[in-house]
Design a protein around this motif. Structure first.
Motif, PDB file in Angstrom:
ATOM      1  N   UNK A 204      -1.245   8.471   0.621  1.00 12.53           N
ATOM      2  CA  UNK A 204      -1.302   8.687   2.061  1.00 12.53           C
ATOM      3  C   UNK A 204      -1.396   7.381   2.834  1.00 12.53           C
ATOM      4  N   UNK A 205      -1.718   6.288   2.129  1.00 10.83           N
ATOM      5  CA  UNK A 205      -1.784   4.979   2.784  1.00 10.83           C
ATOM      6  C   UNK A 205      -0.373   4.502   3.110  1.00 10.83           C
ATOM      7  N   UNK A 206      -0.154   4.178   4.386  1.00 13.55           N
ATOM      8  CA  UNK A 206       1.149   3.658   4.836  1.00 13.55           C
ATOM      9  C   UNK A 206       2.282   4.656   4.602  1.00 13.55           C
TER      10      UNK A 206
ATOM     11  N   UNK B 279      -1.061  -2.881   8.929  1.00 14.35           N
ATOM     12  CA  UNK B 279      -0.375  -3.827   8.053  1.00 14.35           C
ATOM     13  C   UNK B 279       0.555  -3.104   7.088  1.00 14.35           C
ATOM     14  N   UNK B 280       1.322  -2.184   7.618  1.00 18.83           N
ATOM     15  CA  UNK B 280       2.230  -1.394   6.798  1.00 18.83           C
ATOM     16  C   UNK B 280       3.682  -1.723   7.136  1.00 18.83           C
ATOM     17  N   UNK B 281       4.523  -1.725   6.121  1.00 16.24           N
ATOM     18  CA  UNK B 281       5.951  -1.874   6.357  1.00 16.24           C
ATOM     19  C   UNK B 281       6.480  -0.612   7.026  1.00 16.24           C
ATOM     20  N   UNK B 282       7.361  -0.773   7.988  1.00 13.73           N
ATOM     21  CA  UNK B 282       7.934   0.367   8.687  1.00 13.73           C
ATOM     22  C   UNK B 282       9.109   0.964   7.938  1.00 13.73           C
ATOM     23  N   UNK B 283       9.609   2.112   8.412  1.00 10.62           N
ATOM     24  CA  UNK B 283      10.785   2.736   7.781  1.00 10.62           C
ATOM     25  C   UNK B 283      12.009   1.852   7.923  1.00 10.62           C
ATOM     26  N   UNK B 284      12.884   1.909   6.933  1.00  9.24           N
ATOM     27  CA  UNK B 284      14.047   1.028   6.894  1.00  9.24           C
ATOM     28  C   UNK B 284      15.207   1.610   7.691  1.00  9.24           C
TER      29      UNK B 284
ATOM     30  N   UNK C  18      17.891  -5.183   2.069  1.00  9.03           N
ATOM     31  CA  UNK C  18      18.510  -3.951   1.570  1.00  9.03           C
ATOM     32  C   UNK C  18      17.460  -2.861   1.514  1.00  9.03           C
ATOM     33  N   UNK C  19      17.753  -1.698   2.078  1.00  3.61           N
ATOM     34  CA  UNK C  19      16.844  -0.552   2.014  1.00  3.61           C
ATOM     35  C   UNK C  19      16.783  -0.012   0.590  1.00  3.61           C
ATOM     36  N   UNK C  20      15.644   0.559   0.218  1.00  7.84           N
ATOM     37  CA  UNK C  20      15.541   1.190  -1.097  1.00  7.84           C
ATOM     38  C   UNK C  20      16.404   2.437  -1.114  1.00  7.84           C
ATOM     39  N   UNK C  21      17.093   2.654  -2.219  1.00  9.75           N
ATOM     40  CA  UNK C  21      17.956   3.822  -2.314  1.00  9.75           C
ATOM     41  C   UNK C  21      18.892   3.749  -3.499  1.00  9.75           C
TER      42      UNK C  21
ATOM     43  N   UNK D 256      20.108   6.569 -10.526  1.00  2.00           N
ATOM     44  CA  UNK D 256      19.041   5.569 -10.549  1.00  2.00           C
ATOM     45  C   UNK D 256      18.996   4.733  -9.275  1.00  2.00           C
ATOM     46  N   UNK D 257      17.823   4.166  -9.006  1.00  4.38           N
ATOM     47  CA  UNK D 257      17.644   3.271  -7.865  1.00  4.38           C
ATOM     48  C   UNK D 257      18.327   1.928  -8.120  1.00  4.38           C
ATOM     49  N   UNK D 258      18.852   1.355  -7.040  1.00  2.00           N
ATOM     50  CA  UNK D 258      19.321  -0.020  -7.053  1.00  2.00           C
ATOM     51  C   UNK D 258      18.164  -0.939  -6.622  1.00  2.00           C
ATOM     52  N   UNK D 259      18.203  -2.219  -6.983  1.00  2.77           N
ATOM     53  CA  UNK D 259      17.223  -3.166  -6.432  1.00  2.77           C
ATOM     54  C   UNK D 259      17.281  -3.203  -4.908  1.00  2.77           C
ATOM     55  N   UNK D 260      16.140  -3.509  -4.282  1.00  6.86           N
ATOM     56  CA  UNK D 260      16.041  -3.504  -2.828  1.00  6.86           C
ATOM     57  C   UNK D 260      15.012  -4.547  -2.396  1.00  6.86           C
ATOM     58  N   UNK D 261      15.020  -4.885  -1.114  1.00  6.09           N
ATOM     59  CA  UNK D 261      14.027  -5.817  -0.596  1.00  6.09           C
ATOM     60  C   UNK D 261      12.852  -5.054  -0.004  1.00  6.09           C
ATOM     61  N   UNK D 262      11.734  -5.761   0.156  1.00  4.92           N
ATOM     62  CA  UNK D 262      10.506  -5.156   0.656  1.00  4.92           C
ATOM     63  C   UNK D 262      10.257  -5.488   2.121  1.00  4.92           C
ATOM     64  N   UNK D 263      11.352  -5.733   2.880  1.00  4.23           N
ATOM     65  CA  UNK D 263      11.212  -5.908   4.326  1.00  4.23           C
ATOM     66  C   UNK D 263      10.605  -4.657   4.948  1.00  4.23           C
ATOM     67  N   UNK D 264      10.986  -3.494   4.410  1.00  8.78           N
ATOM     68  CA  UNK D 264      10.593  -2.208   4.984  1.00  8.78           C
ATOM     69  C   UNK D 264       9.936  -1.333   3.919  1.00  8.78           C
ATOM     70  N   UNK D 265       9.463  -0.185   4.342  1.00  9.12           N
ATOM     71  CA  UNK D 265       8.766   0.738   3.452  1.00  9.12           C
ATOM     72  C   UNK D 265       9.680   1.203   2.320  1.00  9.12           C
TER      73      UNK D 265
END
Length: 524
Positions: free
Chosen positions: A130-132, A146-151, A162-165, A330-339
């Motif tokens: 439930x956190x963030x 201090x939470x990353x927002x939606x991408x 890159x968004x997670x996906x 499967x997931x591709x690699x992504x950056x942590x700019x966003x949630x």
């Protein structure tokens, strides 16, 4: 929630004495005996995080990661789960009652039924999931600080975001891109592994009966990422692997055996374990700092924001520590700019924003016993070369016939030493992959370079993608020196059982002391 990977030793208290023969509890030996229990898994009566995998009728001790508990469904089924979900009558495990107080929700949502995050200035206690999560559950709002927002894919664009996906980078089609295989090796680079296993994996027998590099379709040798721990690593071997185009990355200096050590480590301690491993490897292995850009957490026990604060402040490019059950597609690699949308399997996971820092998910495999596993040697152990090939081929096919997300091939020495046919299967499998003109076996840093700048398969041989120009790397010297250190007390040794350490290196001089945490240069 299922925990996917059975990893390595964690520091645990044992409930009481257990009768053993040859170091194995009698209950486990009888349970695995085909003539008695004929089980696949046997729980440990004295420790709820320990269980035994029955291998050819003999119990092999295995440990659940983090704070998870072995949950035994029946003698042929089980998995590591959160303590609140696990069932294990053998060790006397009792599920803890819900401790949540969620005053804003008004009702008790099962997803928030465990107390894992205490609101800072309010009485509520909520689950870590439930956190963030974008919804305020604490009356003081501290769970969304201090939470990353939606991408937003329209603003998060390659090469730096890159968004997670599961979508293919560059909006390309699966048949337009290479199937990347990320080959990794975890643990110390020991001389015996370098001379035996690694030569068989990275090279094959040529027409003149000598070993020659296995090559990708562009003619360059295949490359791997080596997540190294400091102790027992041969740094001359590291330098030779690096000169050959392989990537060297951090597993840690100490690889401390307690999961809480990593889970609760401060940002400063993460830096001493990971960033300082880069200092050691630069000095003893001649690996350039700008090429030492990745890490994997020991036992896959991450440290949440503290770990990622360290990575960003020390200029790392990526982390490869988070298992995921998202495997089809499967997931591709992504950056942590966003949630991130990746499920957090082993708490804690990062929740803040880390622009440009990549997460390379450990996409789970499905083994021949229909169990999820994050590393090859955590899968149900093959009983023959044919079973090994089935494990390798079936998991590769899921990626190749799907969205062609990088196929993770995470190896450790023990998988090969426990059965000779595994190295035979691996060599045959690699040769099968390299007979295909659309498969590239590369290190993680090379895979990320392709993801940042996606290139169509037909254009790769005309580009510098997956190139093999290593002219800026220093070759192995003709005569490495040996540095000797005596009466070492670091685990697995102790004050009562001291040991010796030897380091082969092309450095001009030996460190005065054995390099270690808080003293990576080995100064007096």
């Amino acid at each position: 929630m299922r925990i996917l990977a059975v990893l390595a030793l964690v520091g645990l208290a044992v409930a009481g004495p257990v009768e053993k023969r040859l170091g194995v509890p009698l209950e486990a030996e009888d349970g695995c005996n085909p003539a008695i229990g004929n089980a696949t898994y046997v729980a440990d009566a004295g420790n709820c995080q320990v269980f035994y995998i029955c291998d050819h009728g003999w119990p092999k001790i295995t440990f659940c990661p983090g704070n998870t508990v072995w949950s035994q469904v029946n003698k042929h089924e089980g998995q590591c789960e959160d303590a609140g979900d696990a069932i294990n009558d053998v060790c006397g495990h009792i599920r803890p009652p819900p401790e949540v107080i969620d005053s804003l929700a008004g009702t008790f949502d099962p997803a928030y039924s465990r107390c894992q995050f205490q609101c800072l200035n309010a009485p509520e206690c909520i689950s870590a999931v439930a956190k963030c999560d974008g919804v305020t559950h604490c009356s003081d709002g501290s769970d969304e600080v201090n939470c990353a927002g939606p991408c937003n894919p329209s603003t998060c664009r390659l090469p730096n975001c890159r968004c997670s996906g599961t979508d293919i980078p560059g909006d390309l089609l699966a048949n337009e891109i290479p199937q990347i295989v990320t080959l990794t090796w975890e643990s110390a680079v020991r001389l015996e592994d370098y001379n035996h296993l690694l030569q068989q994996i990275l090279k094959r027998i040529g027409p003149n009966r000598r070993r020659e590099a296995r090559t990708n379709p562009n003619g360059c040798p295949i490359t791997a990422t080596f997540f190294i721990e400091h102790q027992f690593t041969d740094y001359a071997a590291v330098q030779d692997l690096y000169f050959g185009g392989n990537e060297i990355a951090a597993l840690s200096i100490s690889k401390s055996l307690t999961s809480d050590y990593w889970k609760e480590a401060s940002t400063e301690l993460w830096a001493r374990e990971i960033a300082d491993q880069r200092i050691i490897t630069n000095f003893l292995g001649k690996v350039r700092n700008e090429d030492f850009v990745g890490m994997r957490a020991p036992y896959l026990q991450g440290g949440g924001n503290r770990q990622f604060d360290m990575l960003q402040s020390n200029g790392f490019l990526y982390d490869n520590s988070m298992p995921t059950p998202q495997m089809d597609p499967p997931l591709w690699p992504y950056t942590l700019d966003y949630r991130s949308t990746q499920e957090c399997v082993i708490l804690p996971c990062p929740t803040a924003s880390y622009p440009g820092l990549w997460e390379v998910p450990l996409v789970d495999w499905l083994d021949t016993n229909d169990t999820l596993c994050a590393e090859v040697d955590n899968c149900f152990f093959p009983l023959s070369k044919a079973e090994s090939l089935t494990l390798l081929r079936s998991n590769f096919a899921r990626h190749y016939n799907g969205n062609r997300a990088p196929f993770p091939l995470h190896l450790r020495a023990r998988w090969f030493y426990e059965a000779h046919y595994n190295i035979e299967a691996m060599e045959e499998f690699l040769d099968e992959l390299l007979s295909m003109n659309d498969v590239y076996i590369v290190s993680i840093d090379k895979a990320l370079q392709w993801i940042m700048n996606p290139t169509r398969l037909n254009d790769i041989t005309r580009s510098n993608q997956f190139s093999c120009d290593n002219s800026n790397r220093e070759p192995l010297c003709a005569q490495p020196i040996t540095c000797s250190y005596y009466n070492i007390t670091y685990a697995p040794n102790s004050i009562d059982h001291q040991g010796d350490r030897y380091i082969e290196t092309c450095a001009n001089t030996c460190p005065q002391r054995y390099p270690w945490v808080a003293n990576p240069e080995g100064r007096l």
